[in-house]
Design an enzyme around this catalytic site. Structure first.
Site, PDB file in Angstrom:
ATOM      1  N   PRO A   2      33.933 -13.115   9.426  1.00 11.32           N
ATOM      2  CA  PRO A   2      33.924 -14.106   9.056  1.00 11.32           C
ATOM      3  C   PRO A   2      34.886 -14.924   9.526  1.00 11.32           C
ATOM      4  CG  PRO A   2      34.075 -12.486   7.230  1.00 11.32           C
ATOM      5  CD  PRO A   2      34.098 -11.790   9.343  1.00 11.32           C
ATOM      6  N   GLU A   3      34.525 -16.673   9.666  1.00 12.09           N
ATOM      7  CA  GLU A   3      35.455 -17.752  10.149  1.00 12.09           C
ATOM      8  C   GLU A   3      35.983 -18.672   8.361  1.00 12.09           C
ATOM      9  OE1 GLU A   3      34.252 -19.545  13.729  1.00 12.09           O
ATOM     10  OE2 GLU A   3      33.389 -17.909  14.617  1.00 12.09           O
ATOM     11  N   LYS A  59      41.629 -18.300   8.093  1.00 12.40           N
ATOM     12  CA  LYS A  59      40.627 -16.916   7.324  1.00 12.40           C
ATOM     13  C   LYS A  59      41.418 -16.521   6.715  1.00 12.40           C
ATOM     14  CE  LYS A  59      39.333 -17.378  12.367  1.00 12.40           C
ATOM     15  NZ  LYS A  59      39.129 -16.303  13.310  1.00 12.40           N
ATOM     16  N   ARG A 112      33.116  -1.918   8.664  1.00 13.08           N
ATOM     17  CA  ARG A 112      33.757  -1.726  10.236  1.00 13.08           C
ATOM     18  C   ARG A 112      35.627  -1.927  10.083  1.00 13.08           C
ATOM     19  NH1 ARG A 112      32.325  -4.271  15.569  1.00 13.08           N
ATOM     20  NH2 ARG A 112      33.445  -2.658  16.313  1.00 13.08           N
ATOM     21  N   ARG A 250      37.384 -15.248  24.861  1.00 15.12           N
ATOM     22  CA  ARG A 250      35.781 -14.817  24.386  1.00 15.12           C
ATOM     23  C   ARG A 250      35.035 -15.852  25.056  1.00 15.12           C
ATOM     24  NH1 ARG A 250      37.225 -14.449  19.286  1.00 15.12           N
ATOM     25  NH2 ARG A 250      35.521 -13.354  19.331  1.00 15.12           N
TER      26      ARG A 250
END
Ligand SMILES: [Zn+2]
Length: 262
Positions: A2-3, A59, A112, A250
């Site tokens: 989620p951003e 976030k 997770r 990334r």
């Protein structure tokens, strides 16, 4: 993961389902995601209160339960919210469930378990402690130019740095740079005033549009990079194969034809 657009979508979902209802009970199914608060304290401090409003920064989602009591939610890799009516069954990965007086519930779901739930007293103090930068949708053009244009390093790494600008993650950073036609490894200090303006507009557009579409990836425009991003993907603009590289720690996906190094 989620951003900003996903967290904004969760905020709107929470606002439309769970405000102003008395919390009668808290069910902590997995205390792993609780940070600096025990299940017992969380229950004790929230029971009988109501969520009054919420605020998002980057976030992080902050939900006010009292003048000096805020619930902080961070969604980690797989966190989400699910509102459950009456006999609807909670999802398997529900970690914390807020029960309301009308028999409805709000579940914090997180497969997770990289998500975080914390109680804080003051949102501004929290943002300062974490040294979070201005929110990517709230930031003004002049501040954006000052932050991005004055930092060394690849433009993508700067977009991802939450202490410079808060809210942009790996996927939307790639989309923003694709829209701005900028190679992710471009050095930020090389960007002209015009480039910075273009990058700012692309940031606003991509984040706003994703929120409007409730971050449903199936509804994203086919002209975007995201539906094509990944092995075997082709640039939706020129049809050439997309390339990838590790930039700012990334994996970035981009089109070397449409996104030039400046
Ligand atoms: Zn292309």
């Amino acid at each position: 993961m989620p951003e900003l657009p996903e967290v904004e979508t969760f905020k709107r979902y929470l606002d439309s389902t769970s405000l102003h209802r008395r919390i009668t009970r808290l069910e902590v199914r997995d205390a792993y995601i609780l940070k600096r608060v025990s299940a017992r304290e969380l229950k004790h401090r929230l029971k009988g209160r109501r969520f009054e409003n919420s605020h998002r920064h980057g976030k992080h989602l902050f939900v006010r339960a009292d003048d000096e009591l805020w619930l902080r939610l961070h969604f980690g890799m797989t966190g989400s919210l699910e509102y459950l009516k009456h006999d609807e069954v909670a999802p398997k990965a529900a970690r914390v469930i807020f029960h309301f007086a009308d028999n409805c519930r709000l579940a914090f779901d997180d497969q997770r378990k990289f998500g975080e739930i914390e109680l804080i007293e003051n949102v501004d103090a929290f943002l300062q402690t974490r040294r979070l930068g201005p929110d990517a949708l709230e930031i003004s053009l002049s501040r954006f130019k000052a932050i991005v244009g004055k930092h060394r390093g690849a433009v993508k790494a700067i977009l991802l740095n939450q202490q410079l600008i808060a809210g942009i993650g790996n996927l939307y950073a790639d989309e923003i740079l694709f829209r701005a036609r900028m190679h992710p490894a471009t050095l930020a200090t090389r960007l002209s005033d015009k480039d910075l303006r273009r990058l700012f507009r692309a940031t606003r557009y991509v984040l706003d549009k994703a929120i409007t579409l409730k971050t449903d990836f199936n509804r994203l425009p086919k002209s975007w990079l995201l539906p094509h991003r990944g092995n075997g993907g082709r640039c939706p603009r020129c049809g050439r194969a997309l390339k990838s590289a590790i930039i700012g720690g990334r994996r970035a996906w981009f089109c070397t034809h449409c996104q030039k190094r400046i």
